[in-house]
Design a protein around this motif. Sequence first.
Motif, PDB file in Angstrom:
ATOM      1  N   THR A 120       0.858  -1.183   0.000  1.00  0.00           N
ATOM      2  CA  THR A 120       0.000   0.000   0.000  1.00  0.00           C
ATOM      3  C   THR A 120       0.894   1.233   0.000  1.00  0.00           C
ATOM      4  OG1 THR A 120      -0.026   0.236   2.404  1.00  0.00           O
ATOM      5  CG2 THR A 120      -1.715  -1.208   1.424  1.00  0.00           C
ATOM      6  N   TRP A 132       1.276   3.192   2.443  1.00  0.00           N
ATOM      7  CA  TRP A 132       1.876   3.413   3.756  1.00  0.00           C
ATOM      8  C   TRP A 132       2.723   2.241   4.258  1.00  0.00           C
ATOM      9  CZ3 TRP A 132      -3.345   2.233   3.341  1.00  0.00           C
ATOM     10  CH2 TRP A 132      -3.760   1.081   3.983  1.00  0.00           C
ATOM     11  N   ALA A 133       2.653   1.100   3.592  1.00  0.00           N
ATOM     12  CA  ALA A 133       3.410  -0.061   4.072  1.00  0.00           C
ATOM     13  C   ALA A 133       3.712  -1.019   2.921  1.00  0.00           C
ATOM     14  CB  ALA A 133       2.624  -0.791   5.152  1.00  0.00           C
ATOM     15  N   ASN A 192      -0.088  -5.041   9.328  1.00  0.00           N
ATOM     16  CA  ASN A 192       0.825  -4.094   8.691  1.00  0.00           C
ATOM     17  C   ASN A 192       2.229  -4.663   8.730  1.00  0.00           C
ATOM     18  OD1 ASN A 192      -0.137  -1.297   7.889  1.00  0.00           O
ATOM     19  ND2 ASN A 192      -1.166  -1.545   9.858  1.00  0.00           N
ATOM     20  N   GLU A 206       6.190  -0.633   7.572  1.00  0.00           N
ATOM     21  CA  GLU A 206       5.554   0.649   7.273  1.00  0.00           C
ATOM     22  C   GLU A 206       6.526   1.620   6.638  1.00  0.00           C
ATOM     23  OE1 GLU A 206       2.785   2.489  10.018  1.00  0.00           O
ATOM     24  OE2 GLU A 206       2.779   0.632  11.185  1.00  0.00           O
ATOM     25  N   LYS A 207       6.006   2.408   5.716  1.00  0.00           N
ATOM     26  CA  LYS A 207       6.809   3.445   5.052  1.00  0.00           C
ATOM     27  C   LYS A 207       6.645   4.739   5.827  1.00  0.00           C
ATOM     28  CE  LYS A 207       5.681   1.322   0.628  1.00  0.00           C
ATOM     29  NZ  LYS A 207       4.946   1.512  -0.635  1.00  0.00           N
ATOM     30  N   HIS A 208       7.725   5.432   6.042  1.00  0.00           N
ATOM     31  CA  HIS A 208       7.685   6.685   6.795  1.00  0.00           C
ATOM     32  C   HIS A 208       8.274   7.797   5.942  1.00  0.00           C
ATOM     33  CE1 HIS A 208       6.535   4.574  10.443  1.00  0.00           C
ATOM     34  NE2 HIS A 208       7.468   3.675  10.153  1.00  0.00           N
TER      35      HIS A 208
END
Length: 143
Positions: A115, A117-118, A135, A138-140
């Motif tokens: 996704t 965000w992850a 999840n 996760e992308k930060h």
Amino acid sequence: MTVTPYLSFNGNCEEAFEFYAKVLGAKIIMMGRYKDMPPQPGQPALPKDFEEKVMHARLQIGDQWLMASDCPPHMPFPGMHGVSIALGFDQASDADRVFAALSAGGNVHMPIAETFWAERFGMFTDKFGTSWMINGAEKHPNP
């Protein structure tokens, strides 16, 4: 302060917690039975076939807790609605593994996939009726 999810089951709490402990590498800390509970004034007596059901269970997952019980006969099981247990993993491979194991025999609502965000996210209801969101990695993004 801590926030601890508390699940209600329809007579299969022990089976569910044994499954969750195995899949999550967790430890069942307590599995109290209705037969061990002191009499409750004003409450109806429990049927003999219910005495072995779980009055209170506690599962330790790392430094987190998940608690649950079987609904007693005088409080019929309404099903689980409106809440999900969300698990987060540092590695996408861990998210994939847990998603596959916990969702087996359940109903997948969103297959695990990348996704925005992850690297991994998926949603399902397991074979016991518990809703999960997984999840992984996760992308930060920088602000």
